[in-house]
Write an enzyme that holds these catalytic residues in place. Structure first.
Site, PDB file in Angstrom:
ATOM      1  N   ARG A 126      -6.108   8.382  -7.527  1.00 39.04           N
ATOM      2  CA  ARG A 126      -6.616   7.043  -7.189  1.00 39.04           C
ATOM      3  C   ARG A 126      -8.070   6.859  -7.616  1.00 39.04           C
ATOM      4  O   ARG A 126      -8.472   5.746  -7.940  1.00 39.04           O
ATOM      5  CB  ARG A 126      -6.483   6.793  -5.687  1.00 39.04           C
ATOM      6  CG  ARG A 126      -5.072   6.390  -5.309  1.00 39.04           C
ATOM      7  CD  ARG A 126      -4.962   6.143  -3.830  1.00 39.04           C
ATOM      8  NE  ARG A 126      -3.724   5.463  -3.494  1.00 39.04           N
ATOM      9  CZ  ARG A 126      -3.155   5.495  -2.301  1.00 39.04           C
ATOM     10  NH1 ARG A 126      -3.726   6.179  -1.319  1.00 39.04           N
ATOM     11  NH2 ARG A 126      -2.038   4.853  -2.079  1.00 39.04           N
ATOM     12  N   LYS A 156      12.768   8.430   5.756  1.00 39.41           N
ATOM     13  CA  LYS A 156      13.497   7.421   6.532  1.00 39.41           C
ATOM     14  C   LYS A 156      14.170   6.342   5.704  1.00 39.41           C
ATOM     15  O   LYS A 156      13.554   5.741   4.827  1.00 39.41           O
ATOM     16  CB  LYS A 156      12.526   6.723   7.480  1.00 39.41           C
ATOM     17  CG  LYS A 156      12.039   7.588   8.614  1.00 39.41           C
ATOM     18  CD  LYS A 156      11.125   6.743   9.449  1.00 39.41           C
ATOM     19  CE  LYS A 156      10.721   7.415  10.745  1.00 39.41           C
ATOM     20  NZ  LYS A 156       9.758   6.543  11.433  1.00 39.41           N
ATOM     21  N   GLY A 186       1.774   7.394  -3.399  1.00 36.75           N
ATOM     22  CA  GLY A 186       1.848   8.262  -2.226  1.00 36.75           C
ATOM     23  C   GLY A 186       2.418   9.634  -2.524  1.00 36.75           C
ATOM     24  O   GLY A 186       1.968  10.327  -3.430  1.00 36.75           O
ATOM     25  N   GLY A 223       3.153   2.004  -0.206  1.00 36.91           N
ATOM     26  CA  GLY A 223       3.618   0.838   0.552  1.00 36.91           C
ATOM     27  C   GLY A 223       3.484  -0.450  -0.242  1.00 36.91           C
ATOM     28  O   GLY A 223       4.374  -1.307  -0.212  1.00 36.91           O
TER      29      GLY A 223
HETATM   30  C1  3PG Z   1      -1.984   4.055   1.118  1.00 34.23           C
HETATM   31  O1  3PG Z   1      -2.313   5.232   1.222  1.00 34.23           O
HETATM   32  O2  3PG Z   1      -0.802   3.691   1.079  1.00 34.23           O
HETATM   33  C2  3PG Z   1      -3.052   3.006   0.976  1.00 34.23           C
HETATM   34  O3  3PG Z   1      -4.295   3.594   0.710  1.00 34.23           O
HETATM   35  C3  3PG Z   1      -3.089   2.172   2.225  1.00 34.23           C
HETATM   36  O4  3PG Z   1      -3.394   2.983   3.322  1.00 34.23           O
HETATM   37  P1  3PG Z   1      -2.819   2.641   4.764  1.00 34.23           P
HETATM   38  O5  3PG Z   1      -1.332   2.841   4.682  1.00 34.23           O
HETATM   39  O6  3PG Z   1      -3.496   3.576   5.720  1.00 34.23           O
HETATM   40  O7  3PG Z   1      -3.166   1.188   5.042  1.00 34.23           O
END
Ligand code: 3PG
Ligand code: MG
Length: 400
Positions: free
Chosen positions: A38, A207, A357, A381
């Site tokens: 990132r 999940k 992620g 996400g």
């Molecule tokens: C992530 O790691 O998915 C983003 O940096 C957002 O972080 P968060 O899920 O803690 O909001």
């Protein structure tokens, strides 16, 4: 959306919201970034602004501190890495306190010359960043906006969060989308249009409920939906198999039955799994057929036959999207499925995207080169919510 090319930034202060939320290994004396993907992905926008003579103030969250300073989540180590990658010093504004856009930040920002860059401390040290209360968010957004004359939204990984730095600051300043946001959007559009077939999607992670939205929206568009990771056991249970002590979302079994009925042979499940007698790297293990998981044993990876099956479906795919590891790849005995799938995707000729992620971390932890994939997303996400067709507040805020 305006881009950074539309802003006249020379000699001006530009607040860049990046997503520098990287995994840190804190076992040693100093925290070590285990995957700097990132940070690297954030460099092009920052570098372009600096090259044009802007005074850049980078800001980000890291982890989930609870609205107060927590040294564990300081962006200090990230400031050092960002400086190395930019090839210029990054002035770090953290001082151990929680007033991240306060006096110290104003002083540092005021001292920046053209082409110089500072990094603010973790946004989430302030309760205003994530507050559901618009007034509290507004006060924090005012303080952030006061630091700069322009705002650039480049935190693709956080565009699904309605946080002060993501949605409220762009209301206060002339703004534009950064390069990373634009790149990610182009990739995701290609995945949602799914024009190049065959289209294969690989989903893993623990999940089914986390992935339900994306399964529902992609299932009608794909030729194969390969399911591994902890979530495959709820599907296997829906087929009537006993899953022993494996992860199971019992309340999702009926939903999985519906998906299997709807998806027919497009949903591809493992045929064998690696089971263990406990959740540990040195557990006793065995490879068994999916209808032969004994009581008390838990599945921690897909088996070799499944990996070969998945690889065969990936070999001729023209479009591939992968989100979620196939097993507990952090432990060597349960890494083969994730590695095999990653290698199969990398060996293919199609347009391949790894969704942020854990899957991005898996690729790098397993030592696979980024170049094997067309794109490794910085959004976990965020990319899932985009593919689900949800409105993303951080993108709406950048729409002029
Ligand atoms: C992530 O790691 O998915 C983003 O940096 C957002 O972080 P968060 O899920 O803690 O909001
Ligand atoms: Mg997350």
């Amino acid at each position: 959306m305006r881009t950074i090319d539309d802003l006249q930034v020379a000699g001006h202060r530009v607040l860049v919201r990046s997503d520098l939320n990287v995994p840190l290994d804190r076992s040693g004396d100093t925290p070590r970034i285990t995957d700097d993907g990132r940070v690297r992905a954030s460099v092009p926008t920052i570098a372009a602004l600096l090259d044009r003579g802007a005074r850049v103030i980078v800001t980000s969250h890291l982890g989930r501190p609870k609205g107060e300073p927590d040294p564990k989540y300081s962006l200090g180590p990230v400031a050092a890495r960002l400086g190395e990658l930019l090839g210029r010093p990054v002035v770090f504004a953290g001082d151990g306190g929680g007033d991240i856009a306060g006096e110290r930040a104003r002083e540092i920002v005021g001292g920046l010359a053209d082409g110089e860059v500072a990094l603010l401390e973790n946004l989430r040290f302030s309760p205003g960043e994530t507050s559901k209360d618009a007034v509290e968010r507004a006060a924090f957004a005012d303080a952030l906006a006061a630091l700069a004359e322009f705002y650039v939204g480049d935190a693709f990984g956080a565009v699904h969060r309605a946080h002060a730095s993501v949605v409220d600051v762009p209301k206060r300043l002339p703004h534009a989308a950064g390069r990373l946001v634009l790149t990610e959007l182009e990739v995701l559009r290609r995945l949602s249009e799914a024009s190049e077939r065959p289209y294969a999607v690989v989903l893993g992670g623990s999940k089914v409920s986390d992935k339900l939205g994306v399964i529902r929206s992609l299932l009608p568009k794909v030729d194969a939906l390969l399911v591994g990771g902890g979530m495959c056991f709820t599907f296997l249970a829906a087929l009537g198999h006993g899953v022993g002590a494996s992860l199971l979302e019992s309340e999702m079994i009926d939903t999985c039955k519906e998906l299997l009925a709807e998806g027919g042979d497009r949903i591809v499940l493992p045929t064998d799994v690696v089971v263990a007698d406990r959740f540990a790297a040195d557990a006793a293990t065995a490879t068994v057929a999916v209808d032969a998981i004994d009581e008390g044993w838990l599945g921690l990876d897909i088996g070799p036959q499944s990996t070969a099956l998945f690889a065969s479906r990936l070999a001729d795919a023209a479009t591939v999207f992968w989100n979620g590891p196939m097993g507990v790849f952090e432990m060597a005995p349960f890494a083969a499925g994730t590695r095999g799938v990653a290698e199969a995707i990398a060996a293919g000729q199609g347009f391949s995207v790894v969704g942020g992620g854990d899957s991005a971390a898996a690729v790098r932890t397993l030592g696979l080169p980024d170049s094997g994939f067309s794109h490794i997303s910085t959004g976990g996400g965020a990319s899932l919510e985009y593919l689900e067709g949800k409105a993303l507040p951080g993108l709406a805020a950048l729409d002029v």
